[in-house]
Design a protein around this motif. Structure first.
Motif, PDB file in Angstrom:
ATOM      1  N   ARG A  57     -19.369  12.160   2.992  1.00 47.97           N
ATOM      2  CA  ARG A  57     -18.188  11.356   3.252  1.00 47.97           C
ATOM      3  C   ARG A  57     -16.951  12.215   3.009  1.00 47.97           C
ATOM      4  O   ARG A  57     -17.037  13.288   2.454  1.00 47.97           O
ATOM      5  N   VAL A  59     -14.053  10.423   1.861  1.00 54.95           N
ATOM      6  CA  VAL A  59     -13.269   9.573   0.972  1.00 54.95           C
ATOM      7  C   VAL A  59     -14.200   9.002  -0.091  1.00 54.95           C
ATOM      8  O   VAL A  59     -15.294   8.538   0.218  1.00 54.95           O
ATOM      9  N   ALA A  61     -14.282   6.992  -4.322  1.00 57.21           N
ATOM     10  CA  ALA A  61     -13.553   6.177  -5.292  1.00 57.21           C
ATOM     11  C   ALA A  61     -14.282   6.260  -6.633  1.00 57.21           C
ATOM     12  O   ALA A  61     -15.088   7.153  -6.849  1.00 57.21           O
ATOM     13  N   ASP A  64     -18.101   7.756  -7.972  1.00 54.61           N
ATOM     14  CA  ASP A  64     -18.679   8.660  -6.980  1.00 54.61           C
ATOM     15  C   ASP A  64     -18.688  10.078  -7.537  1.00 54.61           C
ATOM     16  O   ASP A  64     -17.851  10.444  -8.357  1.00 54.61           O
ATOM     17  N   GLN A  86      -2.944  13.802  -5.461  1.00 51.14           N
ATOM     18  CA  GLN A  86      -2.816  13.941  -4.012  1.00 51.14           C
ATOM     19  C   GLN A  86      -1.529  14.704  -3.737  1.00 51.14           C
ATOM     20  O   GLN A  86      -0.475  14.385  -4.305  1.00 51.14           O
ATOM     21  N   SER A 130      -9.920   5.455 -10.346  1.00 45.96           N
ATOM     22  CA  SER A 130      -9.345   5.743  -9.033  1.00 45.96           C
ATOM     23  C   SER A 130      -8.338   4.646  -8.701  1.00 45.96           C
ATOM     24  O   SER A 130      -8.694   3.482  -8.597  1.00 45.96           O
ATOM     25  N   ARG A 132      -6.383   4.936  -5.941  1.00 48.99           N
ATOM     26  CA  ARG A 132      -6.407   4.923  -4.479  1.00 48.99           C
ATOM     27  C   ARG A 132      -7.583   5.769  -4.019  1.00 48.99           C
ATOM     28  O   ARG A 132      -8.293   6.344  -4.821  1.00 48.99           O
ATOM     29  N   GLU A 133      -7.756   5.900  -2.714  1.00 40.74           N
ATOM     30  CA  GLU A 133      -8.837   6.720  -2.169  1.00 40.74           C
ATOM     31  C   GLU A 133      -8.655   8.176  -2.578  1.00 40.74           C
ATOM     32  O   GLU A 133      -7.545   8.691  -2.612  1.00 40.74           O
ATOM     33  N   HIS A 135      -9.761  12.116  -1.660  1.00 43.48           N
ATOM     34  CA  HIS A 135     -10.184  12.861  -0.473  1.00 43.48           C
ATOM     35  C   HIS A 135     -10.577  14.301  -0.815  1.00 43.48           C
ATOM     36  O   HIS A 135     -10.063  14.867  -1.778  1.00 43.48           O
TER      37      HIS A 135
END
Length: 143
Positions: A57, A59, A61, A64, A86, A130, A132-133, A135
């Motif tokens: 993947r 993305v 959260a 993971d 980010q 998390s 937000r997402e 990456h």
């Protein structure tokens, strides 16, 4: 379950957390991996990036698994906690009173990450928090 011993051997998968695909290989498990961690900030300043996430993947959260490009040679150990950031995005200011048309938004802290396995140049860890997402390419730093 071992069906036939030889080279190659034949096994029957009776329990799996994921789909088993053609080409997958079976590797021995390293014994006695330390699985009790004391969450703490690393002593050294760490500045790295997320280079991979589980299951192909892009993305992820909380809870993971994440792979970063810093490892034991950078001073990381299991239990070390890093902040996930980010990078700011470049945007175009289209307002009438803009001083500059090109702007960079501020960096944003996305969450926390705890290392559970280190290698020389990379580490595996768990996204603990998390907001937000998260990456591939996001930054990790000493909190």
């Amino acid at each position: 379950d071992l069906k036939r011993l030889g080279d190659p051997s034949t096994m029957l998968v009776v329990d799996s957390a994921r789909e088993t695909l053609e080409g997958d290989i079976l590797l021995p498990v390293a014994g006695d991996a330390k699985m009790d961690f004391i969450p703490r900030a690393p002593m050294a300043k760490i500045d790295g990036r997320i280079i991979s996430v589980t299951d192909e993947r892009t993305v992820v959260a909380e809870n993971d698994v994440i792979v970063i490009n810093r490892g034991s040679r950078d001073g990381l150990e299991p239990g070390h906690v890093l902040a996930i950031w980010q990078a700011g995005a470049e945007v175009r200011d289209i307002t009438d009173n803009a001083v500059s048309r090109n702007l960079t938004t501020p960096e944003e802290r996305l969450g926390l990450f705890m290392v559970f396995k280190t290698y020389d140049r990379l580490s595996y860890g768990l996204a603990l928090v998390s907001h937000r997402e998260i990456h591939v390419g996001d930054m990790v730093r000493t909190p």
